[in-house]
Design an enzyme around this catalytic site. Structure first.
Site, PDB file in Angstrom:
ATOM      1  CB  THR A 121      -0.895  -0.026   1.251  1.00 53.29           C
ATOM      2  OG1 THR A 121      -1.647  -1.234   1.215  1.00 53.29           O
ATOM      3  CG2 THR A 121      -1.829   1.174   1.289  1.00 53.29           C
ATOM      4  CG  LEU A 152      -4.446 -10.068   1.473  1.00 51.88           C
ATOM      5  CD1 LEU A 152      -4.290 -10.108   2.975  1.00 51.88           C
ATOM      6  CD2 LEU A 152      -3.478 -11.048   0.834  1.00 51.88           C
ATOM      7  CD  GLU A 154      -2.923  -9.398   8.775  1.00 47.47           C
ATOM      8  OE1 GLU A 154      -3.044  -9.666   9.975  1.00 47.47           O
ATOM      9  OE2 GLU A 154      -2.101  -8.580   8.344  1.00 47.47           O
ATOM     10  CE  LYS A 206      -4.972  -1.708   0.938  1.00 49.71           C
ATOM     11  NZ  LYS A 206      -5.683  -2.925   1.290  1.00 49.71           N
ATOM     12  CG  ASN A 210      -7.503  -0.302   3.763  1.00 49.32           C
ATOM     13  OD1 ASN A 210      -8.346  -1.141   3.440  1.00 49.32           O
ATOM     14  ND2 ASN A 210      -6.247  -0.617   4.002  1.00 49.32           N
ATOM     15  CB  CYS A 262      -4.262  -2.363   6.696  1.00 50.99           C
ATOM     16  SG  CYS A 262      -3.199  -3.593   5.924  1.00 50.99           S
ATOM     17  NE  ARG A 330       1.571  -6.350  11.226  1.00 43.35           N
ATOM     18  CZ  ARG A 330       1.919  -6.571   9.946  1.00 43.35           C
ATOM     19  NH1 ARG A 330       2.901  -5.888   9.400  1.00 43.35           N
ATOM     20  NH2 ARG A 330       1.307  -7.479   9.221  1.00 43.35           N
TER      21      ARG A 330
HETATM   22  P1  NAD Z   1       4.849  -7.811   6.736  1.00 49.23           P
HETATM   23  O1  NAD Z   1       5.576  -6.939   7.687  1.00 49.23           O
HETATM   24  O2  NAD Z   1       4.059  -8.964   7.223  1.00 49.23           O
HETATM   25  O3  NAD Z   1       5.890  -8.397   5.657  1.00 49.23           O
HETATM   26  C1  NAD Z   1       6.903  -7.664   5.049  1.00 49.23           C
HETATM   27  C2  NAD Z   1       8.086  -8.605   4.782  1.00 49.23           C
HETATM   28  O4  NAD Z   1       9.063  -7.892   4.014  1.00 49.23           O
HETATM   29  C3  NAD Z   1       8.775  -9.088   6.042  1.00 49.23           C
HETATM   30  O5  NAD Z   1       8.872 -10.508   6.022  1.00 49.23           O
HETATM   31  C4  NAD Z   1      10.175  -8.442   5.959  1.00 49.23           C
HETATM   32  O6  NAD Z   1      11.204  -9.243   6.539  1.00 49.23           O
HETATM   33  C5  NAD Z   1      10.354  -8.302   4.464  1.00 49.23           C
HETATM   34  N1  NAD Z   1      11.352  -7.330   4.052  1.00 49.23           N
HETATM   35  C6  NAD Z   1      11.654  -6.119   4.579  1.00 49.23           C
HETATM   36  N2  NAD Z   1      12.628  -5.535   3.857  1.00 49.23           N
HETATM   37  C7  NAD Z   1      12.946  -6.386   2.863  1.00 49.23           C
HETATM   38  C8  NAD Z   1      13.899  -6.341   1.800  1.00 49.23           C
HETATM   39  N3  NAD Z   1      14.685  -5.281   1.623  1.00 49.23           N
HETATM   40  N4  NAD Z   1      13.970  -7.395   0.964  1.00 49.23           N
HETATM   41  C9  NAD Z   1      13.174  -8.475   1.147  1.00 49.23           C
HETATM   42  N5  NAD Z   1      12.249  -8.569   2.130  1.00 49.23           N
HETATM   43  C10 NAD Z   1      12.157  -7.531   2.981  1.00 49.23           C
HETATM   44  O7  NAD Z   1       3.939  -6.830   5.881  1.00 49.23           O
HETATM   45  P2  NAD Z   1       2.511  -7.166   5.210  1.00 49.23           P
HETATM   46  O8  NAD Z   1       1.451  -7.160   6.241  1.00 49.23           O
HETATM   47  O9  NAD Z   1       2.657  -8.339   4.310  1.00 49.23           O
HETATM   48  O10 NAD Z   1       2.317  -5.841   4.331  1.00 49.23           O
HETATM   49  C11 NAD Z   1       3.079  -5.562   3.174  1.00 49.23           C
HETATM   50  C12 NAD Z   1       2.425  -4.414   2.431  1.00 49.23           C
HETATM   51  O11 NAD Z   1       1.124  -4.825   1.991  1.00 49.23           O
HETATM   52  C13 NAD Z   1       2.204  -3.163   3.266  1.00 49.23           C
HETATM   53  O12 NAD Z   1       2.337  -2.032   2.436  1.00 49.23           O
HETATM   54  C14 NAD Z   1       0.759  -3.286   3.714  1.00 49.23           C
HETATM   55  O13 NAD Z   1       0.176  -2.031   3.960  1.00 49.23           O
HETATM   56  C15 NAD Z   1       0.122  -3.926   2.495  1.00 49.23           C
HETATM   57  N6  NAD Z   1      -1.095  -4.699   2.777  1.00 49.23           N
HETATM   58  C16 NAD Z   1      -1.180  -5.495   3.882  1.00 49.23           C
HETATM   59  C17 NAD Z   1      -2.336  -6.226   4.109  1.00 49.23           C
HETATM   60  C18 NAD Z   1      -2.468  -7.092   5.345  1.00 49.23           C
HETATM   61  O14 NAD Z   1      -3.600  -7.505   5.638  1.00 49.23           O
HETATM   62  N7  NAD Z   1      -1.390  -7.391   6.072  1.00 49.23           N
HETATM   63  C19 NAD Z   1      -3.394  -6.175   3.210  1.00 49.23           C
HETATM   64  C20 NAD Z   1      -3.271  -5.398   2.079  1.00 49.23           C
HETATM   65  C21 NAD Z   1      -2.098  -4.645   1.871  1.00 49.23           C
END
Ligand code: NAD
Length: 437
Positions: A121, A152, A154, A206, A210, A262, A330
């Site tokens: 996002t 999606l 969670e 997005k 939200n 989020c 979180r």
């Molecule tokens: P998360 O923190 O669960 O996962 C992020 C991952 O990226 C971690 O495993 C971390 O170790 C890895 N990472 C960090 N720096 C890195 C690098 N340089 N190279 C490789 N890996 C690296 O985050 P998330 O919840 O999956 O969210 C990711 C994005 O998606 C965010 O922008 C969030 O806003 C968006 N999003 C999340 C959800 C949700 O429900 N969690 C839903 C829609 C969108």
């Protein structure tokens, strides 16, 4: 197709696994070496219903693998997804250092055409910034940047990913559009749309979605607070409102505020974007301020009953995750509740089906973590409920009464009908409904 997913968190791992499930070869990259080792050994590092079975099948059949080596992951990839964190920076705007950092790394690695997709996002204008970062070291023939926000939820992430209500794709490139359509078509066979648009509109979609959902919950929280004052029952009001097809039934449940990784950060980031563009987005500011107060709703009710000083009181706490069916804590209202209760001197006995390890990492032995929901009530003065896990919905009220010092429940999720609480002999305080004494 060959896919690389950079960042293997909730979004990256679910997306990567589901892309493998539809027959693509997927390599997931993460900088967290421990996490990668666990995944290479067959362990799913997060709790998400339905994920394990797909993970196991696709790793076994060789379509899904894990590495810490970005160059190895992207070498043969047609499409590279960036599913990296975008946490709030100090001023509330989204921190793009992860995304732009990886874009810079990619600019030194890529040697053949790739579609590079922002799945995180990200604020309006990020696709352009990623493009500019790549273009510093890379010919613009060798890449396109696409905005493909993820919707999606969670707890039902796998189901949402496999059958999305819609797929939003922002790009001006025909080549990228073709790649993205081919990749997503298996997920929309029932006719849900793939909506193509420009990058800025996709990024805005997005945040708009939200922020609207956070506003809707906040509106209901305020209606609930007012219901308490005027003697109305918010459950009835919700039914009455939600039956109007213009309003709809979903996402009208009041509670102890929205949380999660989020909504809080996305509402804040959109407000920040508005400030940057000199637009005073007043609704969003109110939403943030109301939610801030709403997170304290259970603690406020507990203090009204016992006084501000909770020394000598023990509260059993059911539910720690920010919502059911996840281990994600979180911005979880339960975490704020624990902080405030501890500060007021209370002792806490907590239980959650999946999220206890994550909460232990914050509070250590300041909170007593229990093996099951009933152990949390042993010697407790009252029960507080912060997450609506199914397992809390039909408990043995008799056992609860035997274990609690007094039969008092502070319910932040309105799990039980008022008549039932009356019949079972509980003092019961919920959200937006009269107190059962
Ligand atoms: P998360 O923190 O669960 O996962 C992020 C991952 O990226 C971690 O495993 C971390 O170790 C890895 N990472 C960090 N720096 C890195 C690098 N340089 N190279 C490789 N890996 C690296 O985050 P998330 O919840 O999956 O969210 C990711 C994005 O998606 C965010 O922008 C969030 O806003 C968006 N999003 C999340 C959800 C949700 O429900 N969690 C839903 C829609 C969108």
């Amino acid at each position: 197709m060959n896919i690389a997913v950079v960042g293997t968190g909730y979004v990256g791992l679910v997306s990567g696994t589901c892309f493998a499930e539809t027959g693509n070869n997927v390599i997931c990259v993460d900088i967290d070496a421990k996490k990668v080792t666990r995944m290479q050994a067959g362990e799913v590092p997060i709790y998400e219903p339905g994920l394990e079975i797909l993970f196991e099948r696709n790793t076994r059949q060789g379509r899904l693998s894990f590495t810490t080596d970005l160059a190895e992951a992207v070498e043969h990839a047609d499409i590279i997804f960036l599913a990296l964190p975008t946490p709030p920076g100090e001023d509330g705007s989204a921190d793009l250092s992860y995304i732009l950092g990886v874009a810079d790394q990619l600019s030194h690695i890529i040697t053949s055409y790739k579609t590079i997709v922002d799945k995180s996002t990200v604020p309006v204008g990020t696709a352009e910034r990623v493009h500019a970062t790549l273009a510093k070291n890379l010919s613009t023939d060798l890449f396109d940047v696409v905005s493909n926000p993820e919707f999606l939820r969670e707890g039902v992430a796998v189901e949402d990913f496999l059958k999305p209500d819609r797929v939003v794709i922002g790009t001006a490139s025909d080549r990228a559009r073709k790649n993205m359509r081919q990749l997503y078509e298996p997920f929309v066979r029932q006719g849900n749309p793939i909506i193509f648009m420009d990058e800025r509109s996709a990024e805005m979609t997005k945040y708009a979605a939200n922020s609207y959902l956070a506003t809707r919950i906040t509106f209901m929280n305020e209606i609930a607070n007012l219901c308490e004052k005027v003697g109305a029952n918010v459950d009835m009001v919700r039914h009455g409102m939600g039956s109007d097809t213009r309003i709809g039934k979903r996402f009208l449940f009041p509670g102890v505020g929205y949380g999660g990784s989020c909504f809080p950060k996305d509402v804040q980031a959109l407000a920040k974007t508005s400030d940057m563009y000199d637009y005073d987005f007043r609704i969003l500011k109110s939403v943030m301020s109301v939610n801030h107060q709403q997170r304290m709703r259970l603690v406020d009710k507990i203090k009204v009953r016992y006084g501000d000083d909770l020394k000598g009181k023990t509260i059993g706490l059911w539910g720690l995750a920010f919502k059911p069916n996840t281990d994600d804590i979180r911005e979880a209202p339960a975490v704020y509740t624990i902080e405030a209760l501890l500060e007021a001197g209370a002792k806490i006995r907590a239980f959650d089906p999946e999220a206890m390890d994550n909460v232990k990492a914050i509070f250590g032995d300041k909170v007593h973590f229990c093996e099951d929901q009933y152990e949390a009530l042993i010697g407790a003065d009252a029960l507080a409920i912060a997450t609506e896990w199914s397992v809390f919905r039909t408990p043995s009220f008799q056992v609860m009464k035997e274990l609690l010092k007094e039969p008092i429940i502070f319910d932040g999720r309105n799990l039980y009908p008022l008549e039932l609480m009356e019949e079972k002999g509980f003092i019961y305080e919920s959200i937006g409904r009269t107190i059962v004494e």
